[in-house]
Scaffold this active site. Structure first.
Site, PDB file in Angstrom:
ATOM      1  N   GLU A 183      -9.366 -10.523  -1.422  1.00  0.00           N
ATOM      2  CA  GLU A 183      -8.735  -9.416  -1.565  1.00  0.00           C
ATOM      3  C   GLU A 183      -8.086  -9.160  -2.996  1.00  0.00           C
ATOM      4  OE1 GLU A 183      -7.119  -7.342   1.458  1.00  0.00           O
ATOM      5  OE2 GLU A 183      -5.539  -6.033   0.236  1.00  0.00           O
TER       6      GLU A 183
ATOM      7  N   ASP B 153      -7.186  -9.820   3.105  1.00  0.00           N
ATOM      8  CA  ASP B 153      -6.029  -9.791   4.079  1.00  0.00           C
ATOM      9  C   ASP B 153      -6.393  -9.393   5.437  1.00  0.00           C
ATOM     10  OD1 ASP B 153      -4.668 -10.439   1.874  1.00  0.00           O
ATOM     11  OD2 ASP B 153      -3.660  -8.367   1.629  1.00  0.00           O
TER      12      ASP B 153
ATOM     13  N   TYR C  71       2.428 -13.304   5.637  1.00  0.00           N
ATOM     14  CA  TYR C  71       2.008 -11.905   5.196  1.00  0.00           C
ATOM     15  C   TYR C  71       2.854 -10.910   5.539  1.00  0.00           C
ATOM     16  CZ  TYR C  71      -1.544  -8.190   4.580  1.00  0.00           C
ATOM     17  OH  TYR C  71      -2.132  -7.077   3.873  1.00  0.00           O
TER      18      TYR C  71
END
Ligand SMILES: [Zn+2]
Length: 739
Positions: free
Chosen positions: A81, A178, A376
């Site tokens: 990403e 992600d 994350y």
């Protein structure tokens, strides 16, 4: 038309990058550029600034010719990403060689005799736009287009072009964006519009650490996560349809009133703004009432009567009190550690301790994630699954955080919420030198994580109650820490207060009455608003903080303790009256539920998407009818708000009397033409006095005055500290005198 004027969920994933040079010529686009210097990726990874790297790196790696021109399918292409994720993945998978084309990096690795190329998107490379040939509103036909063709996303072009070349070499593609709905849409769009493929393997990971990346590469999912992909696309389309049509409806209403301002209201912005306006109304209509608190002084302690007294006559019942009976009770209590961080809790705590706004917290957390040192951050989970091997992480943290030795709990404390995509936010155990907000936030995450493995804190609550002879009660409470557990690690305020043991007959020395007034509810802060939106299921964890930011940018709300502006109030007033559906939070919530259904579904995603969008189209048709019927009324209301906003802006930009005409006021004005601020007299055109201001910054007045009596202005630049300077209207004359 104002496509850029409303928030799309993709905004939250846009990286602001340096501007890319203007469109290259067709010749440039068709010739293959010389590859950049090849440097081992692992050498580069630790330096934060790519430019600096290029200058300082000692070019120890060999020069290698890129084979990008050859269209043989010889490699596995991994698509991430963000560029930082590509760097992390490539160095995890082997000895990566870095190339770059038009300043966009990509990496090549040999692993077990296989060639792997790792390249990245840069957030969304595709945006929705309306299909050509539709005018007016409502419009419903939309399509994906390369983002760089729209406004403000020119920097994505070179990434788009590079991926277009690299897919030609790919015999296999792995999507490694992600793992959430936005990431899935980013990967899916690259896959279908650039690689022209229907499906691909998918790497799923929550941290950018070597072990996890290798594991994710070796055990990829065999298909995209289609629930995420379709739920994401549905969200984009719904928000886009709402955005474009409501903006056009508002603009058309404003036009009828003969004024102009770009206005918009998004699907979630509307209900969020209404929450704020409602609170302001409550505060405005609040009538404070007097009441009394009653205290009894005995044994040099201040005991309080538990009830607030609103009827003044009742106070008489306390006046005669002289004696009471005391009783002391003590109770031990175990305070367990708080649950691990999900995003909203992290945002709340970061605001509490460091006054970091929710959107800043998310930004900083994203940086820490891309550095590989936390997991994350866009997660709702409050769990620490054993798969993340927390004991290993604790061991790694031990060198820097000696209080890890407190982590003696066998199983960590967890909260109720979970998230199928990611665990709670935790430190990976890897390190990087940090400073400022990054360091503060990182250490808070470490402390929270370790405290989840620490023992309860044991306290004793002591309470003395007095019962007066006439039956009236008074109490006082104290607290003593018996054993510090997790509170040794995680910052909490715990004030000990020791009390004596009191028993039996006690003399009351004095009765005190304190007059107070009831207070209205507090205004929201960005943080309490985000928390409330989560409770009401408005927006998503990834979008809430930027929705609040957008309300500020639109001029609908203002202040640290958030207040709706006149414009925000008028907007809500007119919508309540003429189109209440736009600000109906139930409707927004129902749509969130629909998208959740698509996310959870195991089949028929496309059908579910189409059905949801059809419903939204019908809804927008209904709204349009209402709106058209009351356009004039809505326009008039909005005009009042706009006028007020303009007056306030003008008021806010005036900072001193004009030294030339002595009648007008000097004020800071923004020139659309030169795209910069300057100072002008507001008696223009009668007085044509102007001054220039520092370029490339937003200039505001501070309200402060220097010792010489000169007004102090402040220059605000993105990523810089605000710079205050004195505004000297005689600057030119002074310079002439002194030179
Ligand atoms: Zn003047």
């Amino acid at each position: 038309m104002a496509v850029e004027a409303y928030l799309t969920p993709s905004d939250v994933k846009k990286t602001i990058e340096k501007k890319v040079k203007p469109k290259p010529s067709t010749k440039e686009l068709t010739t293959i550029e010389k590859p950049g210097k090849a440097v081992s990726a692992s050498d580069l990874e630790n330096s934060p600034d790519e430019k600096k790297r290029k200058r300082t790196s000692k070019n120890k790696a060999k020069k290698t010719e890129t084979t990008i021109s050859k269209a043989e399918k010889d490699a596995t292409l991994i698509i991430t990403e963000k560029p930082q994720a590509a760097a992390k993945i490539s160095s995890a998978l082997g000895n990566a060689i870095k190339y770059s084309e038009n300043r966009v990096p990509f990496y090549e690795i040999e692993r077990d005799g296989e060639k792997i190329i790792v390249a990245s998107a840069v957030g969304h490379l595709f945006n929705l736009t309306y299909s050509k040939g539709q005018t007016g509103w409502p419009i419903f036909k939309l399509e994906w287009q390369p983002a760089h063709k729209g406004k403000g996303a020119a920097f994505t072009k070179n990434y788009y072009l590079l991926l277009n070349k690299l897919v030609k070499r790919a015999k296999k593609i792995i999507i490694a964006t992600d793992y959430d709905i936005e990431g899935e849409v980013i990967g899916w769009n690259v896959l279908r519009f650039i690689a022209k493929k229907k499906d691909a393997e998918r790497m799923k990971f929550s941290t950018l650490t070597k072990n996890e990346l290798v594991r994710a590469y070796e055990n990829p999912m065999k298909t995209l996560d289609w629930g995420q992909a379709y739920a994401g696309e549905t969200r984009h389309k719904i928000d886009w349809l709402y955005g474009i049509n409501l903006s056009r409806a508002l603009m058309s209403a404003i036009k009828t009133s003969g004024t102009f301002k770009i206005l918009s209201i998004g699907r979630v912005q509307g209900p969020a703004l209404k929450i704020i306006v409602d609170r302001d109304r409550e505060i405005e209509n609040f009538k404070s009432e007097p009441f009394w608190q009653v205290f009894a002084k005995a044994n040099n302690l201040n005991f309080k009567h538990p009830k607030d007294i609103f009827d003044k006559k009742e106070l008489d019942e306390f006046k005669e009190i002289e004696n009471a009976t005391a009783e002391t009770t003590e109770k031990e209590e175990n305070l367990s550690p708080p649950h691990p961080f999900d995003l909203t809790t992290l945002q709340r705590e970061a605001y509490k301790f460091y006054r970091l706004s929710p959107s800043n917290t998310l930004k900083v957390a994203q940086t820490l994630y891309l550095a590989g040192i936390i997991s994350y951050p866009r997660t709702s989970s409050q769990k620490i699954p054993k798969e993340i091997e927390p004991k290993k992480i604790l061991r790694k943290l031990e060198n820097r955080f000696p209080f890890v030795k407190e982590a003696t709990r066998k199983y960590p404390i967890e909260g109720n919420k979970s998230d199928p995509a990611h665990p709670s936010i935790y430190p990976t155990g890897d390190f990087k030198n940090l400073s400022g907000d990054e360091r503060k936030l990182y250490e808070l995450i470490v402390k929270r994580f370790i405290s989840c493995f620490s023992q309860d804190t044991k306290i004793a609550n002591k309470r003395i109650s007095l019962t007066a002879d006439n039956g009236k009660k008074f109490t006082i409470s104290g607290m003593k820490i018996i054993e510090n557990g997790w509170t040794k690690i995680y910052p909490v305020k715990m004030e000990e207060k020791s009390l004596p043991d009191m028993k039996g007959e006690t003399k009351i020395d004095k009765i005190d009455f304190k007059k107070r007034e009831t207070k209205p509810l507090k205004k929201y802060t960005a943080t309490s608003l985000v928390t409330l939106m989560e409770k009401k299921n408005l927006g998503t964890k990834a979008t809430r903080s930027s929705i609040v930011d957008t309300l500020f940018k639109r001029g609908y709300i203002d202040g640290k303790s958030i207040e709706s502006t006149e414009l925000g109030k008028k907007l809500i007033e007119s919508l309540e009256k003429y189109s209440p559906i736009i600000i109906d939070e139930n409707l927004t919530r129902q749509l969130e539920e629909k998208m959740e259904e698509i996310l959870q579904a195991t089949e028929n995603w496309e059908e579910k998407e189409n059905k949801t969008i059809e419903n939204v189209e019908q809804l927008i048709l209904d709204i349009s009818k209402e709106f058209r019927a009351h356009e004039k009324n809505i326009g008039e209301k909005l005009k009042e708000g706009i006028t007020d906003l303009r007056d306030k802006q003008r008021e806010n930009s005036r900072f001193m009397t004009c030294p030339v005409c002595k009648e007008g006021n000097l004020s800071i004005i923004y020139s659309r033409k030169t795209k910069r601020n300057f100072v002008a007299c507001d008696k223009y055109p009668d007085c044509k006095t102007t001054y220039s201001l520092p370029p490339n910054a937003v200039i505001k007045k501070t309200g402060k005055v220097s010792e010489e009596g000169l007004p102090i202005l402040v220059a605000l630049k993105r990523g810089r500290k605000p710079w205050e300077f004195k505004f000297d209207p005689n600057w030119r004359d002074n310079r002439q005198n002194s030179s």
